[in-house]
Design an enzyme around this catalytic site. Structure first.
Site, PDB file in Angstrom:
ATOM      1  N   ARG A 239       0.845  -1.190   0.000  1.00  0.00           N
ATOM      2  CA  ARG A 239       0.000   0.000   0.000  1.00  0.00           C
ATOM      3  C   ARG A 239       0.883   1.245   0.000  1.00  0.00           C
ATOM      4  NH1 ARG A 239      -3.474  -2.745  -1.499  1.00  0.00           N
ATOM      5  NH2 ARG A 239      -5.577  -3.091  -0.666  1.00  0.00           N
ATOM      6  N   GLU A 268      -3.916   7.433  -5.517  1.00  0.00           N
ATOM      7  CA  GLU A 268      -3.959   6.791  -6.822  1.00  0.00           C
ATOM      8  C   GLU A 268      -5.236   7.152  -7.573  1.00  0.00           C
ATOM      9  OE1 GLU A 268      -1.362   2.872  -5.423  1.00  0.00           O
ATOM     10  OE2 GLU A 268      -3.518   2.682  -5.742  1.00  0.00           O
ATOM     11  N   HIS A 287       0.208   0.374 -10.138  1.00  0.00           N
ATOM     12  CA  HIS A 287      -0.599  -0.569  -9.362  1.00  0.00           C
ATOM     13  C   HIS A 287      -1.056  -1.748 -10.226  1.00  0.00           C
ATOM     14  CE1 HIS A 287      -3.093  -0.742  -5.431  1.00  0.00           C
ATOM     15  NE2 HIS A 287      -2.861  -1.962  -5.883  1.00  0.00           N
TER      16      HIS A 287
END
Length: 319
Positions: A239, A268, A287
């Site tokens: 994370r 994000e 990601h």
């Protein structure tokens, strides 16, 4: 018929189908939901008994106003996107998907490490820019290259993903140490559990594999960086909020940390003013560690099975 709402399916279903979900109730699918617009979230889950979310947050305010909500299915391992205490208070069942991406994320973790140590992508680009054709020698490189053999990998967290990363590291003849909040008495004999301070001091490479909690947010910061070896490599496929990005950018720019390779950032999609974008020796991917087709197909199947189990009165993977 049970009303089911999928809030943000695009990242998963842009090349996969959900026929089984349609068979379980009256389904409404949304590719994306504005995560910053509570009124939109509330409107979309109004009267829904079942909500499936990937990254759309469901906080106490939203949960308190969703009077018909009985079940929240999180399409992922981390569950910080949902206020679990609020869900429990309102007697809402919450499930997640604990191990669907372990293989993919472990593989990607080492992809990041190999890019830092081998610089494959960079030198491929230089060759295609005709840099190799302009040198007098049969070989050239413009950044340091490193062997992994004999280096110490420190894993912060030792769950399913970290254990797979540890096995890959062992195959590369790395020394493996790990810090975990709870003892891991059944760890492999070649993996040594240590304190966090010992891990910071001993590791040549540090890889993050903990969930986001109040205790782990900013676990990598100016203070913890000061306890690390100079020129340490840091990997993050967990994370973004585990790393204080301002402190990390400063450490990279002053060569206190050799490199950061991260698949996640605090906000994000990444903002144009994120300090990591201009930091030295920083690799950032968008990601995607979880995103291989096989992994997403597995995620879809488990999401469906979680819901089927709940509807049958025998819920599994309950948070």
């Amino acid at each position: 018929m049970t009303k089911i709402v999928l809030l943000d399916g695009y990242a998963l279903n842009n090349d996969l189908d959900w026929p089984q979900l349609n068979q379980l109730g009256d389904c409404t699918f949304y590719d994306r939901t504005n995560v910053d617009d509570k009124s939109e979230i509330l409107h979309r889950i109004d009267n829904a008994e079942i909500v499936i979310t990937h990254k759309t947050p469901l906080d106490d305010d939203i949960i308190s106003h969703a009077s018909n909500l009985k079940y929240i299915g999180i399409m992922g391992t981390g569950y910080d996107v949902v206020d679990i205490d609020s869900a429990h208070k309102h007697q809402i069942t919450v499930t997640n998907i604990p191990t669907y991406a372990s293989e993919a994320v472990a593989q990607f973790t080492f992809s990041l490490l190999l890019e830092v140590t081998g610089q494959v992508g960079r030198h491929n680009q230089l060759v295609h820019e005709n840099k190799w054709s302009q040198v007098p020698d049969f070989t050239f490189w413009d950044k340091p290259l490193f062997e992994l053999q004999g280096k110490t990998l420190g894993l912060i967290g030792y769950g399913h993903i970290a254990q797979k990363v540890a096995k890959i590291a062992h195959a590369f003849a790395m020394n493996v140490i790990f810090y975990n909040h709870h003892p891991k008495p059944n760890a492999e004999e070649w993996a040594t559990q240590v304190s966090l301070d010992e891990l910071l001091a001993q590791s040549d490479v540090i890889s993050l594999h903990v969930i986001q909690t109040p205790d782990t947010i900013n676990i990598i910061n100016k203070s913890t960086i000061s306890k690390m070896k100079r020129h340490v490599i840091i990997l993050n496929t967990a994370r973004g909020k585990l790393i204080n990005e301002v402190d990390m950018a400063d450490a990279l720019n002053h060569q206190r940390v050799y490199a950061l390779a991260t698949d996640v950032v605090q906000k994000e999609p990444i903002k144009v003013d994120n300090p990591l974008l201009t930091a030295q020796n920083c690799i950032i991917t968008p990601h995607i560690a979880w995103a291989p087709l096989e992994t997403r197909a597995r995620l879809l199947d488990i999401t469906i099975n979680n819901l089927k189990s709940y509807l049958s009165g025998k819920p599994v993977n309950v948070v």
